[in-house]
Enzyme design. Structure first.
Site, mmCIF file in Angstrom:
data_model
loop_
_atom_site.group_PDB
_atom_site.id
_atom_site.type_symbol
_atom_site.label_atom_id
_atom_site.label_comp_id
_atom_site.label_asym_id
_atom_site.label_seq_id
_atom_site.Cartn_x
_atom_site.Cartn_y
_atom_site.Cartn_z
ATOM 1 N N ARG A 33 0.820 -1.234 0.000
ATOM 2 C CA ARG A 33 0.000 0.000 0.000
ATOM 3 C C ARG A 33 0.841 1.266 0.000
ATOM 4 O O ARG A 33 0.414 2.296 0.540
ATOM 5 C CB ARG A 33 -0.949 0.027 1.205
ATOM 6 C CG ARG A 33 -2.054 -0.998 1.153
ATOM 7 C CD ARG A 33 -3.214 -0.511 0.304
ATOM 8 N NE ARG A 33 -4.157 -1.596 0.059
ATOM 9 C CZ ARG A 33 -5.302 -1.745 0.724
ATOM 10 N NH1 ARG A 33 -5.652 -0.876 1.633
ATOM 11 N NH2 ARG A 33 -6.089 -2.742 0.445
ATOM 12 N N ARG A 37 -3.467 6.271 0.841
ATOM 13 C CA ARG A 37 -4.058 7.414 1.536
ATOM 14 C C ARG A 37 -3.137 8.179 2.470
ATOM 15 O O ARG A 37 -3.471 9.293 2.870
ATOM 16 C CB ARG A 37 -5.285 6.953 2.319
ATOM 17 C CG ARG A 37 -6.442 6.651 1.425
ATOM 18 C CD ARG A 37 -7.522 5.933 2.176
ATOM 19 N NE ARG A 37 -7.016 4.664 2.663
ATOM 20 C CZ ARG A 37 -7.774 3.646 3.042
ATOM 21 N NH1 ARG A 37 -9.069 3.756 3.024
ATOM 22 N NH2 ARG A 37 -7.236 2.535 3.470
ATOM 23 N N ARG A 46 -7.384 11.600 -5.748
ATOM 24 C CA ARG A 46 -8.637 10.873 -5.530
ATOM 25 C C ARG A 46 -9.811 11.852 -5.417
ATOM 26 O O ARG A 46 -10.888 11.619 -5.965
ATOM 27 C CB ARG A 46 -8.569 9.994 -4.280
ATOM 28 C CG ARG A 46 -9.767 9.056 -4.200
ATOM 29 C CD ARG A 46 -9.740 8.172 -2.996
ATOM 30 N NE ARG A 46 -9.893 8.951 -1.770
ATOM 31 C CZ ARG A 46 -10.181 8.441 -0.596
ATOM 32 N NH1 ARG A 46 -10.314 7.138 -0.452
ATOM 33 N NH2 ARG A 46 -10.304 9.200 0.459
ATOM 34 N N ASP A 83 -6.719 -3.183 -7.554
ATOM 35 C CA ASP A 83 -7.257 -3.874 -6.385
ATOM 36 C C ASP A 83 -7.497 -5.341 -6.711
ATOM 37 O O ASP A 83 -7.741 -5.694 -7.868
ATOM 38 C CB ASP A 83 -8.570 -3.230 -5.927
ATOM 39 C CG ASP A 83 -8.913 -3.642 -4.494
ATOM 40 O OD1 ASP A 83 -8.357 -3.035 -3.556
ATOM 41 O OD2 ASP A 83 -9.689 -4.602 -4.326
ATOM 42 N N TYR A 157 -14.860 -12.467 -0.602
ATOM 43 C CA TYR A 157 -15.617 -11.252 -0.949
ATOM 44 C C TYR A 157 -16.767 -11.571 -1.912
ATOM 45 O O TYR A 157 -17.845 -11.002 -1.824
ATOM 46 C CB TYR A 157 -14.688 -10.199 -1.564
ATOM 47 C CG TYR A 157 -13.765 -9.579 -0.544
ATOM 48 C CD1 TYR A 157 -14.180 -8.511 0.240
ATOM 49 C CD2 TYR A 157 -12.490 -10.083 -0.333
ATOM 50 C CE1 TYR A 157 -13.347 -7.955 1.201
ATOM 51 C CE2 TYR A 157 -11.641 -9.535 0.623
ATOM 52 C CZ TYR A 157 -12.076 -8.471 1.387
ATOM 53 O OH TYR A 157 -11.264 -7.930 2.337
HETATM 54 O O1 CP3 Z 1 -0.121 -2.487 -2.290
HETATM 55 C C1 CP3 Z 1 -0.538 -1.623 -3.089
HETATM 56 O O2 CP3 Z 1 -0.401 -0.409 -2.903
HETATM 57 C C2 CP3 Z 1 -1.154 -2.058 -4.381
HETATM 58 C C3 CP3 Z 1 -2.557 -1.744 -4.563
HETATM 59 C C4 CP3 Z 1 -3.523 -2.550 -3.741
HETATM 60 C C5 CP3 Z 1 -4.724 -2.009 -3.202
HETATM 61 N N1 CP3 Z 1 -5.419 -3.010 -2.614
HETATM 62 C C6 CP3 Z 1 -5.149 -0.613 -3.303
HETATM 63 C C7 CP3 Z 1 -6.267 -0.143 -2.459
HETATM 64 C C8 CP3 Z 1 -3.477 -3.887 -3.393
HETATM 65 C C9 CP3 Z 1 -2.399 -4.923 -3.644
HETATM 66 C C10 CP3 Z 1 -4.690 -4.171 -2.692
HETATM 67 C C11 CP3 Z 1 -4.985 -5.517 -2.199
HETATM 68 C C12 CP3 Z 1 -6.248 -5.762 -1.521
HETATM 69 N N2 CP3 Z 1 -7.457 -5.172 -1.728
HETATM 70 C C13 CP3 Z 1 -6.411 -6.768 -0.548
HETATM 71 C C14 CP3 Z 1 -5.341 -7.719 -0.105
HETATM 72 C C15 CP3 Z 1 -4.308 -7.072 0.742
HETATM 73 C C16 CP3 Z 1 -4.822 -6.523 2.033
HETATM 74 O O3 CP3 Z 1 -4.780 -5.295 2.178
HETATM 75 O O4 CP3 Z 1 -5.246 -7.303 2.880
HETATM 76 C C17 CP3 Z 1 -7.754 -6.734 -0.125
HETATM 77 C C18 CP3 Z 1 -8.355 -7.617 0.934
HETATM 78 C C19 CP3 Z 1 -8.400 -5.729 -0.894
HETATM 79 C C20 CP3 Z 1 -9.834 -5.339 -0.861
HETATM 80 C C21 CP3 Z 1 -9.979 -3.936 -0.437
HETATM 81 N N3 CP3 Z 1 -9.645 -2.840 -1.208
HETATM 82 C C22 CP3 Z 1 -10.511 -3.471 0.773
HETATM 83 C C23 CP3 Z 1 -10.982 -4.350 1.912
HETATM 84 C C24 CP3 Z 1 -10.480 -2.082 0.713
HETATM 85 C C25 CP3 Z 1 -11.068 -1.131 1.741
HETATM 86 C C26 CP3 Z 1 -10.253 -1.083 2.960
HETATM 87 C C27 CP3 Z 1 -9.117 -0.135 2.793
HETATM 88 O O5 CP3 Z 1 -7.993 -0.482 3.157
HETATM 89 O O6 CP3 Z 1 -9.409 0.964 2.345
HETATM 90 C C28 CP3 Z 1 -9.888 -1.693 -0.504
HETATM 91 C C29 CP3 Z 1 -9.632 -0.327 -0.970
HETATM 92 C C30 CP3 Z 1 -8.242 0.007 -1.423
HETATM 93 N N4 CP3 Z 1 -7.450 -0.788 -2.201
HETATM 94 C C31 CP3 Z 1 -7.560 1.230 -1.181
HETATM 95 C C32 CP3 Z 1 -6.317 1.130 -1.831
HETATM 96 C C33 CP3 Z 1 -5.239 2.191 -1.923
HETATM 97 C C34 CP3 Z 1 -8.098 2.412 -0.418
HETATM 98 C C35 CP3 Z 1 -8.939 3.190 -1.338
HETATM 99 C C36 CP3 Z 1 -9.162 4.592 -0.858
HETATM 100 O O7 CP3 Z 1 -9.938 4.793 0.091
HETATM 101 O O8 CP3 Z 1 -8.575 5.513 -1.459
#
Ligand code: CP3
Length: 350
Positions: A33, A37, A46, A83, A157
């Site tokens: 990540r 954010r 964003r 994602d 999911y």
């Molecule tokens: O690592 C990276 O920066 C690469 C991009 C990436 C994102 N999500 C961007 C993202 C990767 C590899 C993921 C993986 C992901 N997504 C997982 C597995 C890894 C982990 O974190 O456990 C899962 C379970 C998801 C599903 C997901 N996406 C959730 C549950 C959420 C909401 C919770 C959260 O952390 O905000 C997201 C949103 C998400 N994916 C954001 C980002 C940068 C946040 C979006 C935002 O609010 O701007």
């Protein structure tokens, strides 16, 4: 891949050399990540584009975000901004990210509605375009990582429609109707293989499989729903695109990590923050690169606690291929100065 095949020509990028088995005096580093954010430039873009999915589907913006952390920090890799839930979206579920609520998929597949989904594989095309744009701008000494979720984590999911604390609905489904659940897992694996090969062909150097919820499974279920599908993905990538490393990250797997390392065929292993580096050093084959595993909360706190944790990790993995990373994604509230301090420490070799 792994230690026996270091001779394979690998581009002169420290993180890729490490994945091929080379030991560096200081570990190469990236952070899960790292584009997200905690960065004001991410939040600004964003706000301008309207939301997370809007960013992912605007390839120039997604490419810019992928590169944002490399402009600020000396990271050794970029990770594609996207994602894991893009795969269910391409399988035909509806996907929404609601602010403060996380992702929502519909219809939920708890009643085996897989057949009712209309595949929409063109939803992967924008991601490949992002990869091409990033690749064109990325310095050759930086590795470029693609990724997908594991079939199990993605299924949790798809079945439940949203995140849940212990993946209850999906674990219950897998016991209640293993044949139907297997059909779902196989469908996710098939599209994931296509998707990862597509990312590789568009320009990523290695891929990581995020298995965020592997920790909730009992050992036999872990074998069936985590190890077997990941083994199929790793074998398919190795066969189709030899030399491209696969990093497995089975978060929460605990002592089941040893079986995961032996049986999946992944080239490198991501460790979450609950894994004792001393245990990993003793139980994961010495030639296998490991990645991790600073607690994201230690980075949030910064200072001496963080410093001693970093030193402990680096010293424990000395002499084996090690990529420094967090045990999970960087937290939104993390001060940017703490990331600078971490990089300085890691680059000094602690
Ligand atoms: O690592 C990276 O920066 C690469 C991009 C990436 C994102 N999500 C961007 C993202 C990767 C590899 C993921 C993986 C992901 N997504 C997982 C597995 C890894 C982990 O974190 O456990 C899962 C379970 C998801 C599903 C997901 N996406 C959730 C549950 C959420 C909401 C919770 C959260 O952390 O905000 C997201 C949103 C998400 N994916 C954001 C980002 C940068 C946040 C979006 C935002 O609010 O701007």
């Amino acid at each position: 891949m792994g230690g026996d095949t270091v001779q394979t020509a690998v581009r002169n990028a420290p993180l890729l050399e490490c994945l091929a088995g080379k030991v560096h005096p200081t570990p190469p580093m990236w952070m899960m990540r790292q584009a997200g954010r905690y960065l004001p430039e991410y939040r600004a873009l964003r706000a301008e584009k309207g939301g997370f999915l809007e960013l992912v589907y605007d390839s120039p913006s997604a490419a810019e975000i992928t590169l944002q952390p490399l402009k600020r920090f000396e990271m050794d890799a970029a990770i594609l901004f996207s994602d894991i839930l893009i795969v269910p979206y391409a399988m035909g579920q509806n996907l929404q990210f609601l602010v403060g609520e996380g992702p929502h998929l519909s219809p939920t597949l708890v009643d085996h509605a897989l057949e009712s989904l209309v595949p929409a594989h063109e939803r992967l095309d924008a991601i490949y375009e992002t990869v091409r744009l990033v690749k064109a701008d990325l310095a050759p000494e930086k590795a470029f990582l693609g990724f997908a979720g594991s079939a199990w984590t993605v299924a949790t999911y798809m079945v439940n429609g949203e995140g849940s604390k212990d993946q209850h609905a999906t674990r219950a489904y897998a016991y209640r109707d293993p044949q139907a659940f297997q059909v779902l897992i196989d469908a996710i694996v098939d599209l994931t293989i296509t998707y990862l090969i597509g990312q590789i062909d568009a320009g990523v150097d290695a891929v990581q499989i995020f298995d965020s919820w592997s920790g909730s499974l009992s050992p036999a279920q872990f074998e069936r729903w985590v190890i077997a599908p990941n083994a199929r993905i790793a074998a398919a990538i190795h066969e189709a695109r030899p030399g491209i490393p696969v990093i497995g990250f089975p978060k929460g797997a605990g002592e089941k990590l040893a079986a995961y390392a032996r049986e999946t065929g992944v080239d490198a292993l991501g460790l979450d923050e609950t894994i004792d580096p001393v245990w990993a050093a003793a139980n994961i084959p010495a030639h296998m690169p490991v990645q991790g595993n600073l607690d994201p909360l230690a980075l949030l706190a910064g200072g001496e606690q963080m410093e001693s944790a970093v030193r402990h990790i680096i010293r424990t993995f000395e002499g084996r291929p090690h990529i420094f990373n967090l045990g999970h994604g960087i937290l939104q509230q993390t001060p940017i100065e703490h990331v600078h301090a971490l990089l300085t420490l890691v680059k000094q070799g602690a």
